[in-house]
Design a protein around this motif. Structure first.
Motif, PDB file in Angstrom:
ATOM      1  N   UNK A 125     -12.130  48.342  72.182  1.00  0.00           N
ATOM      2  CA  UNK A 125     -12.786  49.357  71.364  1.00  0.00           C
ATOM      3  C   UNK A 125     -13.495  50.382  72.239  1.00  0.00           C
ATOM      4  N   UNK A 126     -13.562  51.637  71.797  1.00  0.00           N
ATOM      5  CA  UNK A 126     -14.389  52.614  72.495  1.00  0.00           C
ATOM      6  C   UNK A 126     -15.850  52.161  72.504  1.00  0.00           C
ATOM      7  N   UNK A 127     -16.649  52.773  73.371  1.00  0.00           N
ATOM      8  CA  UNK A 127     -18.058  52.391  73.463  1.00  0.00           C
ATOM      9  C   UNK A 127     -18.786  52.581  72.137  1.00  0.00           C
ATOM     10  N   UNK A 128     -18.437  53.619  71.409  1.00  0.00           N
ATOM     11  CA  UNK A 128     -19.044  53.887  70.106  1.00  0.00           C
ATOM     12  C   UNK A 128     -17.916  54.007  69.083  1.00  0.00           C
ATOM     13  N   UNK A 129     -17.377  52.864  68.616  1.00  0.00           N
ATOM     14  CA  UNK A 129     -16.189  52.907  67.750  1.00  0.00           C
ATOM     15  C   UNK A 129     -16.505  53.516  66.382  1.00  0.00           C
ATOM     16  N   UNK A 130     -15.867  54.632  66.090  1.00  0.00           N
ATOM     17  CA  UNK A 130     -16.083  55.322  64.816  1.00  0.00           C
ATOM     18  C   UNK A 130     -14.738  55.734  64.233  1.00  0.00           C
ATOM     19  N   UNK A 131     -14.763  56.008  62.942  1.00  0.00           N
ATOM     20  CA  UNK A 131     -13.553  56.457  62.264  1.00  0.00           C
ATOM     21  C   UNK A 131     -13.881  57.573  61.277  1.00  0.00           C
ATOM     22  N   UNK A 132     -12.856  58.408  61.014  1.00  0.00           N
ATOM     23  CA  UNK A 132     -12.971  59.437  59.988  1.00  0.00           C
ATOM     24  C   UNK A 132     -12.587  58.837  58.638  1.00  0.00           C
ATOM     25  N   UNK A 133     -13.253  59.295  57.590  1.00  0.00           N
ATOM     26  CA  UNK A 133     -12.852  58.896  56.246  1.00  0.00           C
ATOM     27  C   UNK A 133     -12.988  60.085  55.310  1.00  0.00           C
ATOM     28  N   UNK A 134     -12.178  60.059  54.259  1.00  0.00           N
ATOM     29  CA  UNK A 134     -12.289  61.021  53.167  1.00  0.00           C
ATOM     30  C   UNK A 134     -12.699  60.231  51.941  1.00  0.00           C
ATOM     31  N   UNK A 135     -13.801  60.625  51.319  1.00  0.00           N
ATOM     32  CA  UNK A 135     -14.255  59.916  50.129  1.00  0.00           C
ATOM     33  C   UNK A 135     -13.347  60.231  48.945  1.00  0.00           C
ATOM     34  N   UNK A 136     -13.120  59.264  48.074  1.00  0.00           N
ATOM     35  CA  UNK A 136     -12.281  59.511  46.894  1.00  0.00           C
ATOM     36  C   UNK A 136     -12.859  60.617  46.021  1.00  0.00           C
ATOM     37  N   UNK A 137     -11.999  61.250  45.225  1.00  0.00           N
ATOM     38  CA  UNK A 137     -12.430  62.344  44.355  1.00  0.00           C
ATOM     39  C   UNK A 137     -13.306  61.872  43.200  1.00  0.00           C
ATOM     40  N   UNK A 138     -13.169  60.614  42.807  1.00  0.00           N
ATOM     41  CA  UNK A 138     -13.941  60.094  41.683  1.00  0.00           C
ATOM     42  C   UNK A 138     -15.338  59.705  42.157  1.00  0.00           C
TER      43      UNK A 138
END
Length: 271
Positions: free
Chosen positions: A107-120
């Motif tokens: 894992x990277x030192x600061x493991x992060x991910x992008x997300x898109x919140x659902x429309x509802x």
């Protein structure tokens, strides 16, 4: 004994957000199923961990097959089998995803991910302050610190036949496919287990930690399983509950920690 609850399916997901592999039996370690979420696709441009929670960037990971044998991962990209960690696998995934990536077990030192919140709005958890339906955000990969794996949070993810059937009935059809929720275990139970419950499956003991908050992923296509956004709407309307110490969120399934490791198999009875 035939009427006792049992395991009806076991799934392992060696590569985060890629397709999993159905197993007949598997060893369960203190931090989850052996080999589960051991690998991730890392974006070479920004160092983010690949997750289908951002479908425009990473949704095509759900077309990538996986198989893990003797600790060696093979990815299946466009019908071609490639060894994870090889330049060929990274090149094939870069082409498939349309962005420079590499496969990694570290894992990277600061493991992060992008997300898109659902429309509802019913699918936006109350603890995600300052963001709303359809917004993009960045969050940490919680399972790296807890488990040493690229899991979202819990060591083992569980869904039940009863809730899959209930959700299907709410949609006016048969039980929803378990694969939409990417579980490790499908249990023949009428409802999801509650936080604090202990599940005894042979020598393995699991303790339920919290219900599983849902994101956009159950509505996406998974391999040959087509996209179905109606699943997200039903989750928002009927499955928004209080998550202990956090707030309300649309939840389906449960996360559990491993109290006692051991071996699980399909057909294993609960006791």
């Amino acid at each position: 004994m035939a009427d006792m609850p049992k395991i009806v399916a076991l799934w392992r997901f060696p590569l985060k957000s890629a397709l999993g592999e159905s197993l007949g039996a598997v060893e369960v370690e203190k931090n989850g199923l052996q080999g589960d979420r051991a690998w991730a696709c890392i974006d070479d441009e920004d160092g983010m961990v690949g997750s289908a929670k951002h479908p425009r960037r990473w949704g095509r990971l759900l077309e990538v097959g996986t198989s893990l044998r003797r600790d060696e991962l093979t990815v299946h990209v466009g019908g071609v089998a490639l060894r994870a960690g090889s330049a060929a696998a990274d090149a094939a995934l870069t082409t498939h995803l349309g962005r420079p990536v590499r496969l990694s077990r570290t894992a990277p030192d600061d493991p992060r991910l992008h997300r898109v919140l659902p429309d509802d709005p019913g699918l936006v958890p109350e603890w995600m302050a300052g963001v709303g339906p359809g917004d993009e955000t960045v969050s940490s990969v919680g399972g790296v610190g807890r488990l040493g794996r690229f899991a979202d949070f819990g060591a083992v993810h569980i869904v039940t036949t009863g809730e899959l059937a209930r959700l299907g009935a709410l949609l006016g059809g048969p039980a929803v496919a378990a694969a939409r929720f990417r579980p490790n275990l499908v249990l023949d139970l009428p409802r999801d287990p509650e936080p604090g419950e202990e599940l005894r499956l042979g020598d393995v003991v699991l303790r339920v930690d919290l219900p599983t908050p849902r994101c956009v992923v159950p509505g996406l296509g998974h391999g040959e399983l087509p996209a179905d956004r109606s699943v997200l709407g039903a989750l928002a309307r009927h499955y928004r509950i209080q998550v202990p110490d956090l707030g309300r969120a649309a939840c389906f399934g449960a996360y559990a920690d491993v109290v006692r490791p051991g071996r699980l198999r399909v057909g294993q009875l609960m006791h």
